[in-house]
Scaffold this motif. Structure first.
Motif, mmCIF file in Angstrom:
data_model
loop_
_atom_site.group_PDB
_atom_site.id
_atom_site.type_symbol
_atom_site.label_atom_id
_atom_site.label_comp_id
_atom_site.label_asym_id
_atom_site.label_seq_id
_atom_site.Cartn_x
_atom_site.Cartn_y
_atom_site.Cartn_z
ATOM 1 N N LYS A 124 15.863 36.894 -31.235
ATOM 2 C CA LYS A 124 16.492 37.786 -30.189
ATOM 3 C C LYS A 124 17.848 36.941 -30.012
ATOM 4 O O LYS A 124 17.661 35.712 -29.547
ATOM 5 C CB LYS A 124 15.746 37.691 -28.726
ATOM 6 C CG LYS A 124 16.204 38.358 -27.746
ATOM 7 C CD LYS A 124 15.391 38.373 -26.428
ATOM 8 C CE LYS A 124 15.473 39.070 -25.516
ATOM 9 N NZ LYS A 124 14.845 39.232 -24.181
ATOM 10 N N THR A 172 21.248 36.420 -27.616
ATOM 11 C CA THR A 172 21.619 36.556 -26.397
ATOM 12 C C THR A 172 22.870 35.969 -25.977
ATOM 13 O O THR A 172 23.451 34.829 -26.916
ATOM 14 C CB THR A 172 20.626 35.924 -25.279
ATOM 15 O OG1 THR A 172 20.550 34.641 -25.437
ATOM 16 C CG2 THR A 172 19.103 36.636 -25.530
ATOM 17 N N CYS A 197 25.675 39.872 -21.399
ATOM 18 C CA CYS A 197 25.781 40.823 -22.566
ATOM 19 C C CYS A 197 24.110 41.226 -22.835
ATOM 20 O O CYS A 197 23.173 40.622 -22.340
ATOM 21 C CB CYS A 197 25.873 40.096 -24.027
ATOM 22 S SG CYS A 197 27.796 39.654 -23.968
ATOM 23 N N LYS A 198 24.228 42.567 -23.432
ATOM 24 C CA LYS A 198 22.836 43.111 -23.719
ATOM 25 C C LYS A 198 22.015 42.304 -25.029
ATOM 26 O O LYS A 198 23.029 42.143 -26.013
ATOM 27 C CB LYS A 198 22.728 44.464 -23.945
ATOM 28 C CG LYS A 198 23.208 45.328 -22.884
ATOM 29 C CD LYS A 198 23.435 46.855 -23.313
ATOM 30 C CE LYS A 198 24.023 47.495 -22.290
ATOM 31 N NZ LYS A 198 24.214 49.056 -22.715
ATOM 32 N N LYS A 206 20.187 41.434 -28.358
ATOM 33 C CA LYS A 206 20.264 42.179 -29.589
ATOM 34 C C LYS A 206 18.996 41.636 -30.449
ATOM 35 O O LYS A 206 18.886 40.432 -30.812
ATOM 36 C CB LYS A 206 21.210 42.379 -30.427
ATOM 37 C CG LYS A 206 21.368 43.229 -31.902
ATOM 38 C CD LYS A 206 22.476 43.539 -32.491
ATOM 39 C CE LYS A 206 23.146 44.687 -31.994
ATOM 40 N NZ LYS A 206 24.527 44.821 -32.616
ATOM 41 N N ILE A 244 17.109 41.074 -34.194
ATOM 42 C CA ILE A 244 17.418 41.082 -35.666
ATOM 43 C C ILE A 244 16.389 40.503 -36.197
ATOM 44 O O ILE A 244 15.249 39.640 -35.841
ATOM 45 C CB ILE A 244 18.548 40.121 -36.062
ATOM 46 C CG1 ILE A 244 18.524 38.747 -35.772
ATOM 47 C CG2 ILE A 244 19.936 40.720 -35.358
ATOM 48 C CD1 ILE A 244 19.649 37.826 -36.393
ATOM 49 N N VAL A 265 26.519 38.506 -35.287
ATOM 50 C CA VAL A 265 26.044 39.597 -34.685
ATOM 51 C C VAL A 265 26.821 39.795 -33.277
ATOM 52 O O VAL A 265 27.215 39.168 -32.661
ATOM 53 C CB VAL A 265 24.336 38.802 -34.142
ATOM 54 C CG1 VAL A 265 23.820 40.047 -33.263
ATOM 55 C CG2 VAL A 265 23.630 38.658 -35.272
ATOM 56 N N LEU A 317 27.292 41.457 -30.078
ATOM 57 C CA LEU A 317 26.404 41.995 -28.754
ATOM 58 C C LEU A 317 27.352 43.102 -27.821
ATOM 59 O O LEU A 317 28.790 42.627 -27.662
ATOM 60 C CB LEU A 317 26.081 40.759 -27.882
ATOM 61 C CG LEU A 317 25.147 39.644 -28.768
ATOM 62 C CD1 LEU A 317 24.920 38.544 -27.890
ATOM 63 C CD2 LEU A 317 23.893 40.409 -29.057
ATOM 64 N N ASP A 318 26.848 43.788 -27.169
ATOM 65 C CA ASP A 318 27.496 44.801 -26.342
ATOM 66 C C ASP A 318 27.475 44.164 -25.088
ATOM 67 O O ASP A 318 26.562 43.580 -24.387
ATOM 68 C CB ASP A 318 26.706 46.030 -26.370
ATOM 69 C CG ASP A 318 26.974 46.962 -27.572
ATOM 70 O OD1 ASP A 318 28.023 46.806 -27.907
ATOM 71 O OD2 ASP A 318 26.041 47.520 -27.829
#
Length: 143
Positions: free
Chosen positions: A37, A39, A43-44, A46, A48, A89, A91-92
């Motif tokens: 995870k 983080t 942010c949301k 993600k 992987i 990565v 993140l949104d």
């Protein structure tokens, strides 16, 4: 499993049996998948796919007569990454401007028992130290 040429021990003297074969256990090292995870604040998260290393690798210490090279023949190996890479990565982050943050994550592709004096071991450690210093505590914002 491939046998690495550098792991074959060379000797200029006759071999001596110092223990029975039943005392010497086969080493093992597994590459085990897990969900990682990623983080960042606001942010949301993600998830992987990544891997971790787990195993039991042989080490030994054989005392000998004192020489200029030391007083023992020793070898220490650890179950650790054989191949790894850095991956970005994204993140949104809807509350931020710009609304994305890029994190850099260490991805383990494969693991094996690696002797501490193998050239691969030092290359791996230098790579991790370099990138850890470079990315530690930093988030790269995408523009």
């Amino acid at each position: 499993r491939k046998q690495h040429r550098s792991s074959i021990l060379k000797s200029d003297s006759e071999a001596h049996i110092i223990t029975s074969a039943s005392e010497v256990k086969k080493d093992w090292c597994r590459t085990i998948p897990f969900t990682h995870k990623v983080t960042a604040p606001r942010c949301k998260p993600k998830v992987i796919n990544n891997n971790f290393c787990y195993g039991q690798c042989n080490s030994f210490f054989i005392p000998q007569q004192r020489t200029s090279e030391g007083v023992a023949f020793q070898s220490y190996s650890n179950c650790k990454p054989d191949r790894l890479r850095w991956s970005n990565v994204t993140l949104d982050c809807p509350d931020l401007i710009p609304p994305v943050v890029q994190k850099t994550v260490l991805i383990v592709d494969s693991c094996r028992c690696i002797a501490m004096d193998e050239p691969n071991d030092e290359r791996l450690n230098k790579n991790i130290r370099h990138h850890t210093r470079h990315f530690k505590g930093r988030s790269k914002k995408r523009t």
